[in-house]
Design an enzyme around this catalytic site. Structure first.
Site, PDB file in Angstrom:
ATOM      1  N   LYS A 110       0.853  -1.187   0.000  1.00 17.79           N
ATOM      2  CA  LYS A 110       0.000   0.000   0.000  1.00 17.79           C
ATOM      3  C   LYS A 110       0.891   1.239   0.000  1.00 17.79           C
ATOM      4  CE  LYS A 110      -4.380   0.978   2.306  1.00 17.79           C
ATOM      5  NZ  LYS A 110      -5.113   0.822   3.576  1.00 17.79           N
TER       6      LYS A 110
HETATM    7  C1  E4P Z   1      -8.478   1.775   3.487  1.00 16.89           C
HETATM    8  O1  E4P Z   1      -7.670   0.989   3.060  1.00 16.89           O
HETATM    9  C2  E4P Z   1      -8.348   2.476   4.760  1.00 16.89           C
HETATM   10  O2  E4P Z   1      -7.634   1.640   5.622  1.00 16.89           O
HETATM   11  C3  E4P Z   1      -9.660   2.763   5.441  1.00 16.89           C
HETATM   12  O3  E4P Z   1     -10.764   2.350   4.659  1.00 16.89           O
HETATM   13  C4  E4P Z   1      -9.773   4.130   5.988  1.00 16.89           C
HETATM   14  O4  E4P Z   1     -11.014   4.260   6.629  1.00 16.89           O
HETATM   15  P1  E4P Z   1     -11.336   5.453   7.650  1.00 16.89           P
HETATM   16  O5  E4P Z   1     -11.535   6.708   6.866  1.00 16.89           O
HETATM   17  O6  E4P Z   1     -12.600   5.014   8.333  1.00 16.89           O
HETATM   18  O7  E4P Z   1     -10.167   5.532   8.589  1.00 16.89           O
END
Ligand code: E4P
Length: 217
Positions: free
Chosen positions: A83
């Site tokens: 990522k």
């Molecule tokens: C995606 O990969 C992120 O980890 C996640 O969906 C972020 O979500 P949030 O905005 O609820 O922290």
């Protein structure tokens, strides 16, 4: 639409994996911090629970640092997906890792143009964050719609991984729009099964069944 679960909680992942509903897992530095566990250890454990793609995020923000970290992370297991943040260095790292045959998830996407760049860099997944846009009164689902159109216009293979999902309606709308994947917090994912009429109907069937005095076994 594939379901990923957005957590580093291995007990939750094990439970969902046993349902057969799970296609992968996403983590981020905040979720790792919440788990209170060693990053590499928890990623290895998640990769042993599921055969699906498991996103592990780099902490470096420069190209060389991202590549070094990516090489360490991808050695943990074959199903690790790297990522990367949606920055110029992140896109450069995405291009190189894609050329090396490593899967990537370009994260923190908040515009269709950013998603276009990620696809051109060869990203396996693009993660547009719906909930964080909704928090600012900007329609997060509209972003998913725009990316779907752009990717379909040009036949990009990058999968739209709808992220920052907060509600069951987000999940339904992403499926209607044609997102390839939704990454969903465990409680929201489990909540999708719930309907009051299902509970009420089951209660009525069980009450009537009891009246028959019969047993299936
Ligand atoms: C995606 O990969 C992120 O980890 C996640 O969906 C972020 O979500 P949030 O905005 O609820 O922290």
């Amino acid at each position: 639409m594939k379901f990923f679960v957005d957590t580093a909680d291995t007990a939750e992942i094990k439970e969902l994996e046993s349902t057969g509903l799970l296609d992968g897992v996403t983590t981020n530095p905040s979720l790792i911090a919440k788990s209170g566990r060693d990053f590499k250890e928890v990623i290895a454990e998640i990769c042993a629970i599921t055969q699906g793609d498991v996103s592990a995020e780099v902490a470096a923000t420069d190209f060389d640092g991202m590549i070094k970290e990516a090489h360490v992370l991808r050695a943990i297991a074959d199903n690790v997906v790297i990522k990367l943040p949606l920055t110029f260095d992140g896109l450069k790292a995405c291009k190189q890792l894609t050329e090396e045959g490593t899967k990537t998830n370009v994260t923190l996407c908040f515009s269709a143009n950013q998603a276009l760049l990620a696809a051109k860099a060869g990203a396996t997944y693009i993660s547009p964050f719906i909930g964080r846009l909704d928090d600012l009164n900007i329609d997060g689902l509209e972003l998913i719609r725009e990316i779907r159109v752009i990717y379909d216009n040009y036949g990009f293979g990058t999968e739209i991984l709808a992220a920052s999902i907060r509600t069951a309606n987000h999940v339904k709308d992403c499926a209607l729009i044609g997102a390839d994947v939704a990454t969903v917090p465990p409680a929201t994912l489990k909540g999708l099964v719930k309907h009051p009429l299902t509970d009420k109907g089951l209660d009525a069937f069980l009450a009537d069944w009891a009246k028959t005095g019969q047993s299936v076994l």
